[in-house]
Design a protein around this motif. Structure first.
Motif, PDB file in Angstrom:
ATOM      1  N   SER A  47       0.831  -1.216   0.000  1.00  0.00           N
ATOM      2  CA  SER A  47       0.000   0.000   0.000  1.00  0.00           C
ATOM      3  C   SER A  47       0.861   1.259   0.000  1.00  0.00           C
ATOM      4  CB  SER A  47      -0.966   0.000   1.181  1.00  0.00           C
ATOM      5  OG  SER A  47      -0.279   0.204   2.391  1.00  0.00           O
ATOM      6  N   LYS A  48       2.000   1.218   0.672  1.00  0.00           N
ATOM      7  CA  LYS A  48       2.898   2.385   0.675  1.00  0.00           C
ATOM      8  C   LYS A  48       3.448   2.628  -0.728  1.00  0.00           C
ATOM      9  CE  LYS A  48       4.175   1.633   5.457  1.00  0.00           C
ATOM     10  NZ  LYS A  48       5.199   1.165   6.377  1.00  0.00           N
ATOM     11  N   GLU A  49       3.870   1.553  -1.379  1.00  0.00           N
ATOM     12  CA  GLU A  49       4.408   1.670  -2.734  1.00  0.00           C
ATOM     13  C   GLU A  49       3.328   2.134  -3.708  1.00  0.00           C
ATOM     14  OE1 GLU A  49       6.953  -1.171  -5.802  1.00  0.00           O
ATOM     15  OE2 GLU A  49       6.412  -1.945  -3.841  1.00  0.00           O
ATOM     16  N   LYS A  50       2.124   1.586  -3.540  1.00  0.00           N
ATOM     17  CA  LYS A  50       1.009   1.955  -4.416  1.00  0.00           C
ATOM     18  C   LYS A  50       0.658   3.434  -4.256  1.00  0.00           C
ATOM     19  CE  LYS A  50      -3.839   0.755  -5.116  1.00  0.00           C
ATOM     20  NZ  LYS A  50      -4.972   0.000  -4.576  1.00  0.00           N
ATOM     21  N   THR A  51       0.650   3.926  -3.034  1.00  0.00           N
ATOM     22  CA  THR A  51       0.351   5.338  -2.776  1.00  0.00           C
ATOM     23  C   THR A  51       1.422   6.240  -3.393  1.00  0.00           C
ATOM     24  OG1 THR A  51      -0.825   4.793  -0.743  1.00  0.00           O
ATOM     25  CG2 THR A  51      -0.032   7.060  -0.963  1.00  0.00           C
ATOM     26  N   GLU A  52       2.673   5.837  -3.250  1.00  0.00           N
ATOM     27  CA  GLU A  52       3.768   6.617  -3.828  1.00  0.00           C
ATOM     28  C   GLU A  52       3.642   6.685  -5.353  1.00  0.00           C
ATOM     29  OE1 GLU A  52       8.463   5.877  -4.484  1.00  0.00           O
ATOM     30  OE2 GLU A  52       7.737   5.622  -2.421  1.00  0.00           O
ATOM     31  N   ARG A  53       3.344   5.553  -5.979  1.00  0.00           N
ATOM     32  CA  ARG A  53       3.208   5.520  -7.438  1.00  0.00           C
ATOM     33  C   ARG A  53       2.023   6.365  -7.876  1.00  0.00           C
ATOM     34  NH1 ARG A  53       5.900   1.564  -9.294  1.00  0.00           N
ATOM     35  NH2 ARG A  53       7.231   2.562  -7.786  1.00  0.00           N
ATOM     36  N   TYR A  54       0.931   6.302  -7.118  1.00  0.00           N
ATOM     37  CA  TYR A  54      -0.237   7.118  -7.436  1.00  0.00           C
ATOM     38  C   TYR A  54       0.125   8.605  -7.419  1.00  0.00           C
ATOM     39  CZ  TYR A  54      -4.622   9.592  -6.941  1.00  0.00           C
ATOM     40  OH  TYR A  54      -5.634  10.470  -7.104  1.00  0.00           O
ATOM     41  N   HIS A  55       0.885   9.031  -6.408  1.00  0.00           N
ATOM     42  CA  HIS A  55       1.278  10.444  -6.320  1.00  0.00           C
ATOM     43  C   HIS A  55       2.185  10.839  -7.488  1.00  0.00           C
ATOM     44  CE1 HIS A  55      -0.751  11.332  -2.616  1.00  0.00           C
ATOM     45  NE2 HIS A  55      -0.129  10.362  -1.968  1.00  0.00           N
ATOM     46  N   GLN A  56       3.056   9.943  -7.913  1.00  0.00           N
ATOM     47  CA  GLN A  56       3.903  10.224  -9.070  1.00  0.00           C
ATOM     48  C   GLN A  56       3.045  10.416 -10.327  1.00  0.00           C
ATOM     49  OE1 GLN A  56       6.335   6.709  -8.889  1.00  0.00           O
ATOM     50  NE2 GLN A  56       8.020   7.755  -7.867  1.00  0.00           N
ATOM     51  N   LEU A  57       2.067   9.540 -10.499  1.00  0.00           N
ATOM     52  CA  LEU A  57       1.165   9.663 -11.652  1.00  0.00           C
ATOM     53  C   LEU A  57       0.373  10.966 -11.585  1.00  0.00           C
ATOM     54  CD1 LEU A  57      -0.046   5.981 -11.919  1.00  0.00           C
ATOM     55  CD2 LEU A  57       1.076   7.267 -13.745  1.00  0.00           C
ATOM     56  N   GLN A  58      -0.052  11.333 -10.400  1.00  0.00           N
ATOM     57  CA  GLN A  58      -0.820  12.575 -10.236  1.00  0.00           C
ATOM     58  C   GLN A  58       0.029  13.786 -10.602  1.00  0.00           C
ATOM     59  OE1 GLN A  58      -4.194  12.628  -9.465  1.00  0.00           O
ATOM     60  NE2 GLN A  58      -3.941  14.730 -10.159  1.00  0.00           N
ATOM     61  N   ARG A  59       1.313  13.770 -10.208  1.00  0.00           N
ATOM     62  CA  ARG A  59       2.197  14.889 -10.554  1.00  0.00           C
ATOM     63  C   ARG A  59       2.362  15.001 -12.073  1.00  0.00           C
ATOM     64  NH1 ARG A  59       4.760  13.357  -5.714  1.00  0.00           N
ATOM     65  NH2 ARG A  59       6.177  11.936  -6.777  1.00  0.00           N
ATOM     66  N   ILE A  60       2.514  13.877 -12.751  1.00  0.00           N
ATOM     67  CA  ILE A  60       2.643  13.911 -14.212  1.00  0.00           C
ATOM     68  C   ILE A  60       1.365  14.452 -14.843  1.00  0.00           C
ATOM     69  CG2 ILE A  60       2.761  12.455 -16.281  1.00  0.00           C
ATOM     70  CD1 ILE A  60       4.906  10.844 -14.882  1.00  0.00           C
ATOM     71  N   HIS A  61       0.225  14.004 -14.339  1.00  0.00           N
ATOM     72  CA  HIS A  61      -1.056  14.495 -14.842  1.00  0.00           C
ATOM     73  C   HIS A  61      -1.149  16.008 -14.657  1.00  0.00           C
ATOM     74  CE1 HIS A  61      -5.318  15.600 -14.454  1.00  0.00           C
ATOM     75  NE2 HIS A  61      -5.488  14.751 -15.433  1.00  0.00           N
ATOM     76  N   ASP A  62      -0.767  16.492 -13.479  1.00  0.00           N
ATOM     77  CA  ASP A  62      -0.822  17.930 -13.204  1.00  0.00           C
ATOM     78  C   ASP A  62       0.129  18.702 -14.120  1.00  0.00           C
ATOM     79  OD1 ASP A  62      -2.644  17.305 -11.225  1.00  0.00           O
ATOM     80  OD2 ASP A  62      -1.222  17.584  -9.568  1.00  0.00           O
ATOM     81  N   ASP A  63       1.341  18.162 -14.313  1.00  0.00           N
ATOM     82  CA  ASP A  63       2.302  18.818 -15.215  1.00  0.00           C
ATOM     83  C   ASP A  63       1.755  18.889 -16.640  1.00  0.00           C
ATOM     84  OD1 ASP A  63       4.062  19.117 -13.118  1.00  0.00           O
ATOM     85  OD2 ASP A  63       5.440  17.524 -13.774  1.00  0.00           O
ATOM     86  N   ARG A  64       1.128  17.807 -17.079  1.00  0.00           N
ATOM     87  CA  ARG A  64       0.554  17.782 -18.429  1.00  0.00           C
ATOM     88  C   ARG A  64      -0.576  18.797 -18.550  1.00  0.00           C
ATOM     89  NH1 ARG A  64      -1.302  12.654 -18.807  1.00  0.00           N
ATOM     90  NH2 ARG A  64      -3.415  13.323 -18.480  1.00  0.00           N
ATOM     91  N   ALA A  65      -1.408  18.876 -17.523  1.00  0.00           N
ATOM     92  CA  ALA A  65      -2.519  19.840 -17.544  1.00  0.00           C
ATOM     93  C   ALA A  65      -1.985  21.274 -17.605  1.00  0.00           C
ATOM     94  CB  ALA A  65      -3.400  19.641 -16.311  1.00  0.00           C
TER      95      ALA A  65
END
Length: 157
Positions: A47-65
């Motif tokens: 769950s810790k790894e999954k949360t970290e990966r989710y936050h990385q994906l969210q940052r990329i999404h935000d950068d793209r937006a």
């Protein structure tokens, strides 16, 4: 072909997002296996790894937006397809991202159902144990059988 800096950045973001999404999907597959196996310790670590990966994906999404906003484009798949028209490899990776995202959503929903099922089974087992704890003891602390009375308790009507 030399790309303008914004388009180069978009290509980088799409490449990074594809890699992270593949990794996130692998985590969801591991999560499913751990849920089926009932491995609570493994799930906690995952769950810790999954949360970290989710936050990385969210940052990329935000950068793209933000990048699309600077280009005065909406943050949509159609905008990205249009911008990447001259870049067939990047368009293919974007299509892969869309497919991976759908698969991740499906797997995440399935894992949520597995979690709910596991919680219901645990709740049922806990209820059985709690009901058993409320039954009169059949043995005393020395291990001797105690007679149980089927009659009324003193003071009851």
């Amino acid at each position: 072909m030399t790309l303008q800096p914004e388009l180069q950045r978009l290509v980088q973001l799409i490449d990074s997002e594809a890699i992270l999404l593949r990794s996130f999907l692998a985590l969801l597959e591991r999560e499913e296996a751990l849920l089926i196996a009932g491995d609570a310790d493994g799930l906690l670590a995952l769950s810790k790894e999954k949360t970290e990966r989710y936050h990385q994906l969210q940052r990329i999404h935000d950068d793209r937006a933000l990048l699309l906003g600077r280009l005065r484009r909406p943050n949509t798949a159609a905008s990205i397809h249009e911008l990447c028209q001259p870049l067939p490899d990047t368009r293919a990776r974007w299509d892969e991202i869309l497919n991976l995202a759908r698969e991740a959503q499906t797997r995440n929903t399935l894992n949520g159902k597995l979690i709910t099922e596991r919680m219901q089974n645990n709740q049922a087992a806990l209820s059985v144990l709690l009901n058993a704890a409320q039954q009169p003891q059949l043995y005393d602390s020395a291990g001797m059988a105690r007679p149980t009375s089927g009659g009324r308790h003193l003071g009851s009507a």
